[in-house]
Design an enzyme around this catalytic site. Structure first.
Site, mmCIF file in Angstrom:
data_model
loop_
_atom_site.group_PDB
_atom_site.id
_atom_site.type_symbol
_atom_site.label_atom_id
_atom_site.label_comp_id
_atom_site.label_asym_id
_atom_site.label_seq_id
_atom_site.Cartn_x
_atom_site.Cartn_y
_atom_site.Cartn_z
ATOM 1 C CG HIS A 20 45.182 40.827 38.608
ATOM 2 N ND1 HIS A 20 45.741 41.125 37.399
ATOM 3 C CD2 HIS A 20 43.847 41.070 38.480
ATOM 4 C CE1 HIS A 20 44.791 41.537 36.568
ATOM 5 N NE2 HIS A 20 43.634 41.505 37.198
ATOM 6 C CG ASP A 71 47.551 35.245 39.848
ATOM 7 O OD1 ASP A 71 46.740 34.402 39.424
ATOM 8 O OD2 ASP A 71 48.010 35.230 41.007
ATOM 9 C CB SER A 99 53.010 36.566 43.124
ATOM 10 O OG SER A 99 51.864 37.388 43.168
ATOM 11 C CD GLU A 111 44.492 43.304 45.172
ATOM 12 O OE1 GLU A 111 45.089 42.391 44.582
ATOM 13 O OE2 GLU A 111 43.234 43.342 45.263
ATOM 14 C CG HIS A 134 53.564 31.311 44.016
ATOM 15 N ND1 HIS A 134 52.728 31.171 45.097
ATOM 16 C CD2 HIS A 134 53.130 32.426 43.367
ATOM 17 C CE1 HIS A 134 51.839 32.161 45.097
ATOM 18 N NE2 HIS A 134 52.054 32.915 44.057
ATOM 19 C CG ASP A 145 42.363 47.930 35.672
ATOM 20 O OD1 ASP A 145 42.771 46.759 35.840
ATOM 21 O OD2 ASP A 145 41.767 48.287 34.644
ATOM 22 N N GLY A 146 45.352 46.828 37.417
ATOM 23 C CA GLY A 146 46.635 46.338 36.891
ATOM 24 C C GLY A 146 46.644 46.160 35.383
HETATM 25 N N1 SAM Z 1 49.120 37.170 42.440
HETATM 26 C C1 SAM Z 1 48.725 36.807 43.786
HETATM 27 C C2 SAM Z 1 49.634 35.691 44.275
HETATM 28 O O1 SAM Z 1 50.064 34.844 43.460
HETATM 29 O O2 SAM Z 1 49.951 35.656 45.461
HETATM 30 C C3 SAM Z 1 47.276 36.408 43.878
HETATM 31 C C4 SAM Z 1 46.316 37.346 43.221
HETATM 32 S S1 SAM Z 1 44.629 36.906 43.365
HETATM 33 C C5 SAM Z 1 44.477 35.481 42.379
HETATM 34 C C6 SAM Z 1 43.866 38.132 42.338
HETATM 35 C C7 SAM Z 1 43.823 39.527 42.955
HETATM 36 O O3 SAM Z 1 43.507 40.482 41.935
HETATM 37 C C8 SAM Z 1 42.736 39.723 44.022
HETATM 38 O O4 SAM Z 1 43.345 40.156 45.219
HETATM 39 C C9 SAM Z 1 41.822 40.816 43.448
HETATM 40 O O5 SAM Z 1 41.350 41.714 44.451
HETATM 41 C C10 SAM Z 1 42.747 41.530 42.489
HETATM 42 N N2 SAM Z 1 42.127 42.232 41.350
HETATM 43 C C11 SAM Z 1 41.007 41.916 40.665
HETATM 44 N N3 SAM Z 1 40.869 42.719 39.590
HETATM 45 C C12 SAM Z 1 41.944 43.536 39.574
HETATM 46 C C13 SAM Z 1 42.423 44.543 38.666
HETATM 47 N N4 SAM Z 1 41.739 44.863 37.566
HETATM 48 N N5 SAM Z 1 43.592 45.157 38.946
HETATM 49 C C14 SAM Z 1 44.306 44.838 40.062
HETATM 50 N N6 SAM Z 1 43.903 43.893 40.944
HETATM 51 C C15 SAM Z 1 42.758 43.245 40.697
#
Ligand code: SAM
Length: 280
Positions: A42, A164, A100, A118, A19, A143-144
């Site tokens: 993500h 992420d 984030s 997400e 961050h 899916d991101g």
């Molecule tokens: N970026 C966030 C932050 O810094 O506050 C933290 C994200 S966390 C490490 C990862 C997230 O990605 C989880 O909430 C998970 O459910 C989500 N996730 C997993 N695979 C994904 C995908 N293919 N597309 C979008 N989200 C996904």
């Protein structure tokens, strides 16, 4: 099925690095009036209580943001980071941690746009509540990795992408590089940040090799370790790989990482690494 929940880890040493880099880049983008977009592939839940059962259970934030909370003499990028987290807390008491998406929303201007992806069924609901209704922010339960590609190049032609994942699925290590490469081919002037955990050093060596072999140019790596490799089960270090970094980032991170290695390292075993992975 996705089981990872960031509420167990919010504000830990990995979030401090991730961050603070994010904030530095967003502030750099704000130096020009022209709008930018921020894409979070993500996104997570967006906002975390540090008094929740999950945060109380791991107490990871105690080895992260909590160690910087009362410090007055931090390097500029860390001061900026702590100030952003303070904006989400009242009366100087550390009880909440912004993810984030909320950090980006806090820093964005009227002309800027956010795209948040997400996949988790409950995290997306918490994220929607945290963002509330904001016409500048698009949230998708998708899916991101694939959705981010569909908006490239962005209308604004300026922007930052954060990739992420939790690396729950081991194919993530391969998919992050493929996604970066594809995004870059569509929008070569964008800034990209990729977070990675160091659990098995071999995986990070391979990650670096595949970035070196990719079409990406101008890539820097910033890594912070709380402990040497293999000194503990689980994550001992984490890093941010940045494509097209602002010219100021390396110098700021030199100051930040040397401070963080000292303050967040466990039993004086903290260390850091800065590497130019690909030249401009
Ligand atoms: N970026 C966030 C932050 O810094 O506050 C933290 C994200 S966390 C490490 C990862 C997230 O990605 C989880 O909430 C998970 O459910 C989500 N996730 C997993 N695979 C994904 C995908 N293919 N597309 C979008 N989200 C996904």
């Amino acid at each position: 099925m996705l089981s990872y929940r960031h509420s167990y880890h919010a504000g830990n040493f990995a979030d401090v690095l991730k961050h603070s880099v994010l904030i530095h880049i967003l502030e750099h983008l704000k130096k020009k009036q022209k709008p930018f977009c921020y894409v979070d592939t993500h996104a997570g839940a967006g906002s975390y209580s540090l008094t929740s059962e999950q945060a109380e259970k791991t107490q990871e934030y105690q080895q992260g943001i909590a160690k910087l909370w009362q410090e007055s003499n931090l390097p500029p990028a860390l001061t900026a980071y702590v100030n952003v987290v303070k904006a989400f807390n009242v009366q100087n008491e550390l009880t909440r941690y912004p993810g984030s998406p909320m950090i980006a929303r806090h820093l964005m201007r009227q002309q800027d746009r956010l795209f948040l992806y997400e996949l988790h069924n409950s995290e997306i609901e918490i994220l929607r509540i945290a963002v509330n209704k904001d016409k500048r922010v698009q949230i998708a339960h998708e899916d991101g990795f694939t959705r981010s590609l569909s908006i490239m190049p962005p209308q604004q032609r300026r922007g930052l992408v954060l990739i992420d994942p939790s690396y729950e699925i081991k194919t993530d290590y391969k998919q992050v590089v493929e996604t970066l490469d594809n995004l870059y081919k569509r929008f070569a002037t964008g800034t990209y940040t990729l977070w990675y955990p160091v659990v098995e050093r071999q995986r990070i060596d391979e990650l670096e090799q595949s970035i070196a072999a990719s079409s990406l140019q101008n890539v820097q790596l910033f890594e912070l370790a709380q402990l040497p490799d293999k000194q503990a089960l689980g994550m001992t270090a984490s890093g941010m790989i940045v494509v097209n970094p602002p010219w100021t980032l390396k110098g700021e991170m030199q100051l930040s990482l040397s401070c963080l290695a000292e303050k967040l390292g466990i039993e004086h075993q903290g260390s850091y690494r800065i590497k130019q992975l690909k030249d401009e």
